[in-house]
Design a protein around this motif. Sequence first.
Motif, PDB file in Angstrom:
ATOM      1  N   ASN A 166     -39.574   3.916  33.565  1.00 14.79           N
ATOM      2  CA  ASN A 166     -38.138   3.926  33.308  1.00 14.79           C
ATOM      3  C   ASN A 166     -37.660   2.578  32.785  1.00 14.79           C
ATOM      4  OD1 ASN A 166     -37.681   6.617  34.317  1.00 14.79           O
ATOM      5  ND2 ASN A 166     -37.982   5.789  36.376  1.00 14.79           N
ATOM      6  N   TYR A 184     -31.037   9.305  32.689  1.00 11.04           N
ATOM      7  CA  TYR A 184     -30.567   9.530  34.052  1.00 11.04           C
ATOM      8  C   TYR A 184     -29.264   8.756  34.279  1.00 11.04           C
ATOM      9  CZ  TYR A 184     -35.582  10.553  34.771  1.00 11.04           C
ATOM     10  OH  TYR A 184     -36.866  11.031  34.685  1.00 11.04           O
ATOM     11  N   SER A 236     -32.960  15.919  29.436  1.00 13.05           N
ATOM     12  CA  SER A 236     -34.206  15.612  28.730  1.00 13.05           C
ATOM     13  C   SER A 236     -34.231  16.322  27.389  1.00 13.05           C
ATOM     14  CB  SER A 236     -35.428  16.023  29.560  1.00 13.05           C
ATOM     15  OG  SER A 236     -35.504  17.430  29.679  1.00 13.05           O
ATOM     16  N   ILE A 243     -35.899  11.184  28.505  1.00  9.69           N
ATOM     17  CA  ILE A 243     -34.979  11.572  29.579  1.00  9.69           C
ATOM     18  C   ILE A 243     -33.963  10.457  29.794  1.00  9.69           C
ATOM     19  CG2 ILE A 243     -34.794  12.398  31.960  1.00  9.69           C
ATOM     20  CD1 ILE A 243     -37.816  12.955  31.897  1.00  9.69           C
ATOM     21  N   TYR A 284     -33.396   5.263  31.398  1.00  7.44           N
ATOM     22  CA  TYR A 284     -34.012   6.259  30.529  1.00  7.44           C
ATOM     23  C   TYR A 284     -35.529   6.115  30.570  1.00  7.44           C
ATOM     24  CZ  TYR A 284     -34.716   2.536  27.050  1.00  7.44           C
ATOM     25  OH  TYR A 284     -35.107   1.389  26.406  1.00  7.44           O
ATOM     26  N   CYS A 343     -27.432   3.673  35.017  1.00  4.40           N
ATOM     27  CA  CYS A 343     -28.107   4.583  34.092  1.00  4.40           C
ATOM     28  C   CYS A 343     -29.468   4.011  33.722  1.00  4.40           C
ATOM     29  CB  CYS A 343     -27.277   4.780  32.820  1.00  4.40           C
ATOM     30  SG  CYS A 343     -25.642   5.522  33.086  1.00  4.40           S
ATOM     31  N   SER A 354     -29.297  14.176  35.061  1.00  5.00           N
ATOM     32  CA  SER A 354     -30.247  13.816  34.009  1.00  5.00           C
ATOM     33  C   SER A 354     -30.236  14.857  32.903  1.00  5.00           C
ATOM     34  CB  SER A 354     -31.667  13.678  34.566  1.00  5.00           C
ATOM     35  OG  SER A 354     -32.156  14.932  35.010  1.00  5.00           O
TER      36      SER A 354
END
Length: 201
Positions: free
Chosen positions: A60, A84, A96, A82, A52, A50, A94
């Motif tokens: 990210n 993911y 958002s 977001i 974000y 994971c 994902s």
Amino acid sequence: MYNYGNALEYIAPPIFAPIVTIEYPIDNTTYIINVTALNYTTSGSSPQSCWYSLDSGATNNTLTCGNNVTGLVSVEGANTWIVYANESEGDIGSSSTTFYKDTLPPIINLTTPTNNTHTDVIQNFTATFVDGGGTDNATLYIYNSSDDLVFSQFNSFIGSPTSTELGIEYNLSIDDTYTWFYNATDIYDETGGSQIFTIIW
């Protein structure tokens, strides 16, 4: 599992991307505090990794799947965060959320008359107002050289615009040096003031 004559063939069930749901911050919401947490859930396929993003996916940050994120800093205005998650086959799910942070009062810029204007005609005291949440009202103040209030006028904005202009006409009429400025309040009761301009009649 399928039977082809005497042979049995196992067909693995399809694997889908994990379902990601952001629970906080709430989409299309305006906050008057610094949003510091990102809470989410995943369901469906078990995520293998994971990550974000706090800038619409431009950069990210990794996270442990299932753990919420704390200690974040949101920016003034619009934020798009977001989360993911992907599963073992590489399918990515994902979610958002776009929210708004408004912890500042309206930004006010005086435009006309310009500072230190000499005049003997009626003036339109004009300013622009910008606020991420929306400006609710503004008040013009004019003082004479003795620091007496000679004029003030309150104006309420229809629809609480995020960017607008206001001009109020006033005839000073008496020879003197005056100062003028605006105060404005946004929809969250945050009040700010403009710079102070001088006008000479």
